[in-house]
Write an enzyme that holds these catalytic residues in place. Structure first.
Site, PDB file in Angstrom:
ATOM      1  N   LYS A 150      15.804  -5.370  16.030  1.00 22.71           N
ATOM      2  CA  LYS A 150      16.964  -6.266  15.997  1.00 22.71           C
ATOM      3  C   LYS A 150      17.135  -6.902  17.367  1.00 22.71           C
ATOM      4  CE  LYS A 150      21.214  -6.397  16.968  1.00 22.71           C
ATOM      5  NZ  LYS A 150      21.339  -7.822  17.347  1.00 22.71           N
ATOM      6  N   GLU A 183      18.355   2.700  27.359  1.00 26.40           N
ATOM      7  CA  GLU A 183      18.133   2.025  28.651  1.00 26.40           C
ATOM      8  C   GLU A 183      19.362   1.161  28.862  1.00 26.40           C
ATOM      9  OE1 GLU A 183      15.504   2.440  30.577  1.00 26.40           O
ATOM     10  OE2 GLU A 183      13.855   3.068  29.297  1.00 26.40           O
ATOM     11  N   CYS A 239      19.076  -5.408  34.485  1.00 27.49           N
ATOM     12  CA  CYS A 239      19.733  -4.097  34.533  1.00 27.49           C
ATOM     13  C   CYS A 239      19.511  -3.415  35.883  1.00 27.49           C
ATOM     14  CB  CYS A 239      19.210  -3.218  33.414  1.00 27.49           C
ATOM     15  SG  CYS A 239      17.418  -3.234  33.323  1.00 27.49           S
ATOM     16  N   GLU A 292      29.099  -3.419  36.879  1.00 28.50           N
ATOM     17  CA  GLU A 292      27.905  -4.245  36.706  1.00 28.50           C
ATOM     18  C   GLU A 292      28.358  -5.680  36.406  1.00 28.50           C
ATOM     19  OE1 GLU A 292      25.476  -3.742  33.107  1.00 28.50           O
ATOM     20  OE2 GLU A 292      23.718  -3.816  34.409  1.00 28.50           O
TER      21      GLU A 292
HETATM   22  P1  NAP Z   1      24.774  -5.212  24.490  1.00 27.36           P
HETATM   23  O1  NAP Z   1      25.962  -6.008  24.215  1.00 27.36           O
HETATM   24  O2  NAP Z   1      24.908  -3.746  24.570  1.00 27.36           O
HETATM   25  O3  NAP Z   1      23.713  -5.606  23.368  1.00 27.36           O
HETATM   26  C1  NAP Z   1      22.418  -5.090  23.332  1.00 27.36           C
HETATM   27  C2  NAP Z   1      21.929  -5.121  21.913  1.00 27.36           C
HETATM   28  O4  NAP Z   1      22.704  -4.233  21.117  1.00 27.36           O
HETATM   29  C3  NAP Z   1      22.051  -6.490  21.240  1.00 27.36           C
HETATM   30  O5  NAP Z   1      20.993  -6.669  20.333  1.00 27.36           O
HETATM   31  C4  NAP Z   1      23.373  -6.337  20.495  1.00 27.36           C
HETATM   32  O6  NAP Z   1      23.531  -7.240  19.424  1.00 27.36           O
HETATM   33  C5  NAP Z   1      23.275  -4.910  20.021  1.00 27.36           C
HETATM   34  N1  NAP Z   1      24.551  -4.281  19.687  1.00 27.36           N
HETATM   35  C6  NAP Z   1      25.809  -4.653  20.077  1.00 27.36           C
HETATM   36  N2  NAP Z   1      26.718  -3.810  19.538  1.00 27.36           N
HETATM   37  C7  NAP Z   1      26.031  -2.889  18.814  1.00 27.36           C
HETATM   38  C8  NAP Z   1      26.405  -1.758  18.033  1.00 27.36           C
HETATM   39  N3  NAP Z   1      27.679  -1.388  17.892  1.00 27.36           N
HETATM   40  N4  NAP Z   1      25.435  -1.033  17.408  1.00 27.36           N
HETATM   41  C9  NAP Z   1      24.136  -1.372  17.546  1.00 27.36           C
HETATM   42  N5  NAP Z   1      23.716  -2.450  18.261  1.00 27.36           N
HETATM   43  C10 NAP Z   1      24.650  -3.177  18.902  1.00 27.36           C
HETATM   44  O7  NAP Z   1      24.054  -5.647  25.833  1.00 27.36           O
HETATM   45  P2  NAP Z   1      23.643  -7.111  26.277  1.00 27.36           P
HETATM   46  O8  NAP Z   1      24.877  -7.795  26.703  1.00 27.36           O
HETATM   47  O9  NAP Z   1      22.789  -7.745  25.231  1.00 27.36           O
HETATM   48  O10 NAP Z   1      22.685  -6.800  27.500  1.00 27.36           O
HETATM   49  C11 NAP Z   1      23.165  -6.586  28.752  1.00 27.36           C
HETATM   50  C12 NAP Z   1      23.178  -5.118  29.075  1.00 27.36           C
HETATM   51  O11 NAP Z   1      21.889  -4.552  28.866  1.00 27.36           O
HETATM   52  C13 NAP Z   1      23.484  -4.865  30.521  1.00 27.36           C
HETATM   53  O12 NAP Z   1      24.430  -3.850  30.657  1.00 27.36           O
HETATM   54  C14 NAP Z   1      22.148  -4.424  31.115  1.00 27.36           C
HETATM   55  O13 NAP Z   1      22.235  -3.650  32.235  1.00 27.36           O
HETATM   56  C15 NAP Z   1      21.519  -3.744  29.954  1.00 27.36           C
HETATM   57  N6  NAP Z   1      20.058  -3.745  30.097  1.00 27.36           N
HETATM   58  C16 NAP Z   1      19.449  -2.563  30.406  1.00 27.36           C
HETATM   59  C17 NAP Z   1      18.068  -2.518  30.582  1.00 27.36           C
HETATM   60  C18 NAP Z   1      17.393  -1.232  30.925  1.00 27.36           C
HETATM   61  O14 NAP Z   1      16.173  -1.160  30.799  1.00 27.36           O
HETATM   62  N7  NAP Z   1      18.104  -0.219  31.348  1.00 27.36           N
HETATM   63  C19 NAP Z   1      17.311  -3.671  30.428  1.00 27.36           C
HETATM   64  C20 NAP Z   1      17.959  -4.865  30.101  1.00 27.36           C
HETATM   65  C21 NAP Z   1      19.355  -4.869  29.934  1.00 27.36           C
HETATM   66  P3  NAP Z   1      24.285  -8.654  19.701  1.00 27.36           P
HETATM   67  O15 NAP Z   1      23.375  -9.431  20.550  1.00 27.36           O
HETATM   68  O16 NAP Z   1      24.479  -9.203  18.348  1.00 27.36           O
HETATM   69  O17 NAP Z   1      25.581  -8.308  20.376  1.00 27.36           O
END
Ligand code: NAP
Length: 498
Positions: free
Chosen positions: A198, A273, A307, A404
């Site tokens: 997804k 992650e 991240c 962050e």
């Molecule tokens: P996010 O809002 O947590 O979304 C990540 C993914 O999860 C998206 O596909 C999102 O779908 C989905 N999602 C949202 N709510 C969910 C739920 N309740 N159940 C299951 N899936 C759900 O994060 P983001 O804004 O896309 O990304 C930014 C974050 O990712 C930052 O905090 C960053 O640090 C972190 N990140 C971490 C790494 C690492 O390797 N540690 C790498 C890259 C990014 P939608 O798009 O439809 O909301």
């Protein structure tokens, strides 16, 4: 009027260090479809939900395409397709056969690399030089690397009997859309699992291009399925599906916590992650010009939407003034603008929501008493933009030093001794990465042992390689992706089933 509003009032126009000729990458190579359907069971199919959502280019706000939204029935279809493919074909396929498919995907990524890079830049907003030189080559490198492991899994875990788990639910973020798919799919497929992916809702397009490549590589139908949709619905249904054996999630700490609660007691494997607030630590003996490049790359690469971005800079007090002067001068040369221009250093912010989040946090920094520096660079009129930003006079208690931001914003703090640097750098709920700049090898080792971070870079930053494990401490998550360690989360190593 706030400092930020006053600065954003300025009329754009090229002048001073920003007067350069553009070198646009042609977008003709991308054949955009009006509509993208779900990729389930080896075919592109209309969603049972009947729903489509719009995906845009954040640099222009133009609509790029309509994208199918997977409803609950679609999620079920995709998981069933993945389960069937696993039971009937994939889990019993010899490793060397699985490797062939992975090599084919890697080669196709290389052959179509320009198309992938342009599409990634159009949907995400990142500079073309980054998608071209980092995202796409690294994605291909992951498939090559894990292709090499596919027939050697038992050698990776001597004395054990590694078995694949089954269907992996893979949920990815928008900051490295293609690369995160590669990080997840390559080890899952190499170890004999099948996948339902997804992608993030704002950046689904390169996942579809990857699905096309997977179709061309003639992977057995159902081994990989791509089902976009809102996280709170599609993502949750996928994670909760009883036939999912493993969940691999990259995204925010907040959603990671929700997932952790939802799988409790189910026996499903989970790796997370999550977010970060990395420290970049510069000692007085550091090669300063090299450090400046590392600091700039650490926080402005991918607009800081990384991240492991080095969002907190700790400078030894004795060199604070010189580092600050050099950094400001370097910031003044950064080119912010059209992401398809090969000269662009800083592209568009991925979405209006993200831009608002960055703006609000930066405003809080000003209100809490930190001092802001932004170059005067012109910004395009349409799209989502944020100038590279430095903050000095930052206290550890300020929100900009704790939360962050996920944007091009650097908070600069100082320290006197190595002990103080460690104490301040570790004073965060996150623990994903850190950078240390010093000529002293013994100090690098001393610091690295004490840093609570999954990755510690020495005299460099943001370096990735498929053979190196990556992952977090504390609220940055658990489990590792990359390297031999990245195989483990996809394997049953002790015969305990799930
Ligand atoms: P996010 O809002 O947590 O979304 C990540 C993914 O999860 C998206 O596909 C999102 O779908 C989905 N999602 C949202 N709510 C969910 C739920 N309740 N159940 C299951 N899936 C759900 O994060 P983001 O804004 O896309 O990304 C930014 C974050 O990712 C930052 O905090 C960053 O640090 C972190 N990140 C971490 C790494 C690492 O390797 N540690 C790498 C890259 C990014 P939608 O798009 O439809 O909301």
């Amino acid at each position: 009027m706030s400092e930020i509003e006053r600065r954003e009032d300025r009329t754009p126009g090229r002048r001073g260090p920003w007067a350069y000729s553009s070198a646009p990458e042609g977008r003709e190579i991308v054949r955009l479809q009006d509509r993208y359907d779900l990729f389930v069971g080896g075919r592109f199919i209309e969603p049972k939900s009947g729903r489509y959502f719009e995906t845009i280019n954040p640099a222009t706000e133009e609509t790029l395409a309509q994208v199918a939204e997977a409803g609950e029935e679609d999620v079920d279809l995709a998981v069933r397709a993945a389960r069937e493919a696993w039971e009937e074909r994939w889990r019993d396929l010899p490793g060397k056969e699985r490797a062939k498919y992975l090599y084919r995907i890697a080669r196709a990524l290389q052959e179509r690399s320009r198309e992938f890079a342009v599409l990634e830049t159009m949907n995400n907003g990142k500079p073309i030089k980054e998608s071209r030189d980092v995202d796409v080559p690294l994605a291909a490198a992951h498939f090559f690397y894990y292709a090499g492991w596919a027939d050697k899994i038992e050698y990776a875990f001597p004395g054990r009997t590694p078995r694949p788990l089954g269907v992996a639910a893979q949920i990815t973020p928008w900051n490295f859309p293609l690369l995160m798919c590669a990080w997840k799919l390559a080890p899952a497929l190499a170890t004999g699992n099948t996948a339902v992916l997804k992608p993030a809702s704002t950046t689904p397009l390169t996942a579809f291009l990857l699905a096309e490549v997977i179709e061309q590589a003639e992977l057995p139908p159902g081994v990989v399925n791509v089902i976009p949709g809102p996280g709170g619905r599609t993502g949750e249904w996928l994670a909760r599906h009883p036939d999912v054996a493993k969940i691999a999630f990259t995204g925010s700490t907040e959603i990671g916590k929700i997932l952790r609660r939802s799988v409790a007691g189910t026996g499903k494997r989970l790796t997370l992650e999550l977010g970060g607030k990395a420290a970049n630590i510069v000692f007085e003996d550091a090669p300063l010009d090299q450090a400046i490049e590392g600091i700039v790359n650490g926080i402005f690469f991918n607009q800081g939407e990384v991240c492991c971005a080095g969002s907190r800079l700790f400078v030894q007090e004795s060199v604070f003034e010189v580092v600050l002067d050099k950094l400001k001068a370097r910031l003044d040369t950064l080119r912010v603008g059209d992401p398809l221009d090969k000269n662009t250093d800083v592209g568009a912010i991925n979405s209006r929501d993200q831009l608002e989040k960055i703006t609000e946090l930066v405003q809080s920094g000003i209100e809490e008493g930190a001092e802001i520096y932004q170059p005067d660079c012109p910004l395009p009129e349409r799209g989502f933009w944020f100038r590279p930003t430095l903050f000095t006079n930052v206290s550890q208690s300020h929100r900009i030093a704790r939360e962050e931001i996920f944007g091009p914003v650097l908070s600069i703090l100082t320290f006197r001794t190595p002990e103080e640097a460690v104490e301040k750098a570790n004073n965060t709920p996150y623990g994903l990465s850190a950078g240390i700049w010093t000529e002293k090898g013994s100090r690098i080792l001393w610091m690295a042992e004490r840093m609570k971070a999954g990755v510690v870079w020495a005299n460099t930053f943001n370096r990735f390689d498929p053979s190196s494990p990556f992952g977090g401490y504390k609220e940055s998550g658990f489990g590792r992706e990359g390297g031999r360690h990245g195989l483990e989360p996809y394997l049953d190593l002790d015969g305990s089933g799930r």
